[in-house]
Design a protein around this motif. Sequence first.
Motif, PDB file in Angstrom:
ATOM      1  N   GLU A   7     -12.471  20.899 -76.291  1.00  0.00           N
ATOM      2  CA  GLU A   7     -13.745  20.937 -75.562  1.00  0.00           C
ATOM      3  C   GLU A   7     -14.900  20.644 -76.509  1.00  0.00           C
ATOM      4  O   GLU A   7     -14.735  20.706 -77.733  1.00  0.00           O
ATOM      5  CB  GLU A   7     -13.955  22.298 -74.886  1.00  0.00           C
ATOM      6  N   THR A   8     -16.046  20.340 -75.913  1.00  0.00           N
ATOM      7  CA  THR A   8     -17.247  20.095 -76.723  1.00  0.00           C
ATOM      8  C   THR A   8     -18.432  20.802 -76.065  1.00  0.00           C
ATOM      9  O   THR A   8     -18.380  21.161 -74.890  1.00  0.00           O
ATOM     10  CB  THR A   8     -17.602  18.595 -76.799  1.00  0.00           C
ATOM     11  N   ARG A   9     -19.472  20.979 -76.879  1.00  0.00           N
ATOM     12  CA  ARG A   9     -20.734  21.499 -76.318  1.00  0.00           C
ATOM     13  C   ARG A   9     -21.859  20.898 -77.146  1.00  0.00           C
ATOM     14  O   ARG A   9     -21.767  20.832 -78.386  1.00  0.00           O
ATOM     15  CB  ARG A   9     -20.663  23.016 -76.330  1.00  0.00           C
ATOM     16  N   ASP A  10     -22.890  20.435 -76.454  1.00  0.00           N
ATOM     17  CA  ASP A  10     -24.023  19.842 -77.165  1.00  0.00           C
ATOM     18  C   ASP A  10     -24.851  20.950 -77.810  1.00  0.00           C
ATOM     19  O   ASP A  10     -25.147  21.974 -77.183  1.00  0.00           O
ATOM     20  CB  ASP A  10     -24.888  19.027 -76.205  1.00  0.00           C
ATOM     21  N   LEU A  11     -25.221  20.720 -79.074  1.00  0.00           N
ATOM     22  CA  LEU A  11     -26.016  21.709 -79.816  1.00  0.00           C
ATOM     23  C   LEU A  11     -27.477  21.310 -79.884  1.00  0.00           C
ATOM     24  O   LEU A  11     -28.360  22.159 -79.955  1.00  0.00           O
ATOM     25  CB  LEU A  11     -25.474  21.848 -81.243  1.00  0.00           C
ATOM     26  N   ALA A  12     -27.724  20.020 -79.914  1.00  0.00           N
ATOM     27  CA  ALA A  12     -29.082  19.468 -80.048  1.00  0.00           C
ATOM     28  C   ALA A  12     -28.948  17.980 -79.744  1.00  0.00           C
ATOM     29  O   ALA A  12     -27.825  17.465 -79.640  1.00  0.00           O
ATOM     30  CB  ALA A  12     -29.596  19.698 -81.469  1.00  0.00           C
ATOM     31  N   PRO A  13     -30.084  17.259 -79.635  1.00  0.00           N
ATOM     32  CA  PRO A  13     -29.941  15.823 -79.415  1.00  0.00           C
ATOM     33  C   PRO A  13     -29.081  15.181 -80.510  1.00  0.00           C
ATOM     34  O   PRO A  13     -29.335  15.381 -81.698  1.00  0.00           O
ATOM     35  CB  PRO A  13     -31.394  15.317 -79.491  1.00  0.00           C
ATOM     36  N   GLU A  14     -28.033  14.486 -80.106  1.00  0.00           N
ATOM     37  CA  GLU A  14     -27.132  13.766 -81.021  1.00  0.00           C
ATOM     38  C   GLU A  14     -26.316  14.684 -81.936  1.00  0.00           C
ATOM     39  O   GLU A  14     -25.763  14.236 -82.942  1.00  0.00           O
ATOM     40  CB  GLU A  14     -27.886  12.759 -81.896  1.00  0.00           C
ATOM     41  N   PRO A  70     -26.079   6.571 -84.672  1.00  0.00           N
ATOM     42  CA  PRO A  70     -25.999   5.550 -83.611  1.00  0.00           C
ATOM     43  C   PRO A  70     -25.347   4.247 -84.073  1.00  0.00           C
ATOM     44  O   PRO A  70     -24.549   3.674 -83.346  1.00  0.00           O
ATOM     45  CB  PRO A  70     -27.459   5.341 -83.204  1.00  0.00           C
ATOM     46  N   GLU A  71     -25.664   3.804 -85.295  1.00  0.00           N
ATOM     47  CA  GLU A  71     -25.068   2.552 -85.788  1.00  0.00           C
ATOM     48  C   GLU A  71     -23.813   2.807 -86.612  1.00  0.00           C
ATOM     49  O   GLU A  71     -23.306   1.885 -87.259  1.00  0.00           O
ATOM     50  CB  GLU A  71     -26.089   1.802 -86.666  1.00  0.00           C
ATOM     51  N   GLY A  72     -23.344   4.048 -86.642  1.00  0.00           N
ATOM     52  CA  GLY A  72     -22.214   4.406 -87.501  1.00  0.00           C
ATOM     53  C   GLY A  72     -20.902   3.791 -87.027  1.00  0.00           C
ATOM     54  O   GLY A  72     -20.741   3.449 -85.857  1.00  0.00           O
ATOM     55  N   HIS A  73     -19.947   3.698 -87.954  1.00  0.00           N
ATOM     56  CA  HIS A  73     -18.652   3.121 -87.621  1.00  0.00           C
ATOM     57  C   HIS A  73     -17.746   4.100 -86.889  1.00  0.00           C
ATOM     58  O   HIS A  73     -16.906   3.711 -86.096  1.00  0.00           O
ATOM     59  CB  HIS A  73     -17.946   2.654 -88.900  1.00  0.00           C
ATOM     60  N   PHE A  74     -17.875   5.391 -87.209  1.00  0.00           N
ATOM     61  CA  PHE A  74     -16.870   6.342 -86.708  1.00  0.00           C
ATOM     62  C   PHE A  74     -17.424   7.422 -85.783  1.00  0.00           C
ATOM     63  O   PHE A  74     -16.789   7.755 -84.772  1.00  0.00           O
ATOM     64  CB  PHE A  74     -16.178   7.014 -87.910  1.00  0.00           C
ATOM     65  N   SER A  75     -18.589   7.970 -86.112  1.00  0.00           N
ATOM     66  CA  SER A  75     -19.076   9.111 -85.313  1.00  0.00           C
ATOM     67  C   SER A  75     -19.279   8.753 -83.827  1.00  0.00           C
ATOM     68  O   SER A  75     -18.960   9.588 -82.961  1.00  0.00           O
ATOM     69  CB  SER A  75     -20.329   9.737 -85.930  1.00  0.00           C
ATOM     70  N   ALA A  80     -17.422   9.722 -78.149  1.00  0.00           N
ATOM     71  CA  ALA A  80     -16.924   9.150 -76.888  1.00  0.00           C
ATOM     72  C   ALA A  80     -15.621   9.820 -76.448  1.00  0.00           C
ATOM     73  O   ALA A  80     -15.115   9.546 -75.346  1.00  0.00           O
ATOM     74  CB  ALA A  80     -16.708   7.643 -77.064  1.00  0.00           C
ATOM     75  N   MET A  81     -15.055  10.693 -77.304  1.00  0.00           N
ATOM     76  CA  MET A  81     -13.775  11.333 -76.948  1.00  0.00           C
ATOM     77  C   MET A  81     -13.952  12.321 -75.799  1.00  0.00           C
ATOM     78  O   MET A  81     -14.992  12.972 -75.661  1.00  0.00           O
ATOM     79  CB  MET A  81     -13.204  12.083 -78.170  1.00  0.00           C
ATOM     80  N   LYS A  82     -12.889  12.425 -74.970  1.00  0.00           N
ATOM     81  CA  LYS A  82     -12.873  13.372 -73.847  1.00  0.00           C
ATOM     82  C   LYS A  82     -11.778  14.405 -74.133  1.00  0.00           C
ATOM     83  O   LYS A  82     -10.827  14.107 -74.865  1.00  0.00           O
ATOM     84  CB  LYS A  82     -12.513  12.636 -72.548  1.00  0.00           C
TER      85      LYS A  82
END
Length: 229
Positions: A7-14, A70-75, A80-82
């Motif tokens: 699971e995930t949870r947003d902590l702050a923008p990005e 945003p322009e990173g190769h991996f993050s 995008a993972m579910k």
Amino acid sequence: MRAVLVETRDLAPEVRHFVFAAPDVPELHFKPGQFVSFSEMLGGKKIIRPYSIASLPSGNRFELCLNRVPEGHFSPHLFAMKPGDSVEMTQPLGFFVIRNPQKPAIFVATGTGIAPFRSMAPGYLDHPEAKDLTLIFGVRYENSIYYGSEFEALAAKHSNFRFWPTLSRPDPSWPGRHGHVQLHLLEAIGDRRDLDVYICGMKAMVDDVRAILKEMGFDRKQIVFEKYD
Ligand SMILES: Cc1cc2nc3c(=O)[nH]c(=O)nc-3n(C[C@H](O)[C@H](O)[C@H](O)COP(=O)(O)OP(=O)(O)OC[C@H]3O[C@@H](n4cnc5c(N)ncnc54)[C@H](O)[C@@H]3O)c2cc1C
């Protein structure tokens, strides 16, 4: 082995908190402060990136605190993972761990550099000979003090723990500390030279803090650091 997103949870923008499981092992053994390396074939190339574990050992689960470049190769791929998706990972590694649990310490973090300290602080404070611990945590805005309530709760439980969030771009109404973490080092350290300082975040901040500490007379062995870039 594989890491499966739970699971995930947003902590702050990005910035997002991720909970993973490593179903190939019953227990994921690691010392607080260590990281795992994730890898994936992306655009025909194998990309590998390390991530500090932000949780205490607990079965085969582990948690991460990531920011999306945003322009990173991996993050962006990780963001995008579910739940149920998986990624290749290594065993936990690294030397950014508590060296002297019986010595007073200062933790200095900026941004997602807080991740290893979320794992290290509780163990440090639970040590029978724990001394004073100060965590200086620098972020831009008040809504980016990730895990702030957890660290506040830790400070309420342990009188030897001080949690000092500091904002580089505070609202005028912010009553707390402001400015970069470097500004608060002198106050945190005072006249003491018997403590260890652990630093985690981007290279510019880590190098700056190290230079200040050396100028103050700290020995190399008292400065433990992890650079993210
Ligand atoms: C030991 C170790 C532990 C790490 N733990 C974490 C962690 O817990 N959480 C986390 O978010 N990242 C962590 N990182 C950084 C992580 O490995 C990646 O570098 C980050 O996710 C960016 O990868 P990318 O491929 O998206 O960007 P890349 O395509 O590699 O672009 C990197 C560029 O992004 C910028 N950038 C912005 N934020 C970061 C950041 N947080 N880290 C690195 N570069 C950044 C830098 O300017 C850098 O030049 C760690 C790095 C190391 C070495």
